[in-house]
Design a protein around this motif. Structure first.
Motif, PDB file in Angstrom:
ATOM      1  N   ASP A 141       0.810  -1.213   0.000  1.00  0.00           N
ATOM      2  CA  ASP A 141       0.000   0.000   0.000  1.00  0.00           C
ATOM      3  C   ASP A 141       0.848   1.270   0.000  1.00  0.00           C
ATOM      4  N   GLY A 166      -1.190  -4.261   3.201  1.00  0.00           N
ATOM      5  CA  GLY A 166      -2.408  -3.471   3.077  1.00  0.00           C
ATOM      6  C   GLY A 166      -3.652  -4.307   2.831  1.00  0.00           C
ATOM      7  N   TRP A 177      -7.297  -4.111  -0.031  1.00  0.00           N
ATOM      8  CA  TRP A 177      -7.387  -2.725  -0.487  1.00  0.00           C
ATOM      9  C   TRP A 177      -6.053  -2.206  -1.028  1.00  0.00           C
ATOM     10  N   ALA A 178      -4.966  -2.912  -0.824  1.00  0.00           N
ATOM     11  CA  ALA A 178      -3.659  -2.502  -1.345  1.00  0.00           C
ATOM     12  C   ALA A 178      -3.444  -2.961  -2.782  1.00  0.00           C
TER      13      ALA A 178
END
Length: 76
Positions: free
Chosen positions: A22, A63, A66-67
């Motif tokens: 991320d 992350g 969502w990374a």
């Protein structure tokens, strides 16, 4: 007296670098950052005269989901 197999009789430095997926700049190269870090005067003084046993710099999926970039694959 040091225990058998102990590292008390020798000096040992463990050095590593981890980047999360991320991280804002996807072009960041963890290996390059590690090499730059080793050039810092304090770190260089710790490593001076030493023998490298192994090294590593890694990217970890810290992350989570969502990374991951919106399109992890492109047309080949």
């Amino acid at each position: 007296m040091a225990a058998r197999g102990s590292t008390a009789a020798r000096q040992l430095v463990s050095l590593g670098f981890v980047t999360g997926l991320d991280y804002p700049d996807p072009r960041l190269d963890p290996q390059h950052v590690l090499q730059d870090f080793k050039q810092h005067p304090f770190i260089a003084s710790l490593l001076a005269g030493g023998k490298m046993i192994r090294y590593g710099a890694k990217s970890l999926p810290y992350g989570g989901w969502w990374a991951i970039r919106p399109s992890p694959a492109t047309d080949g």
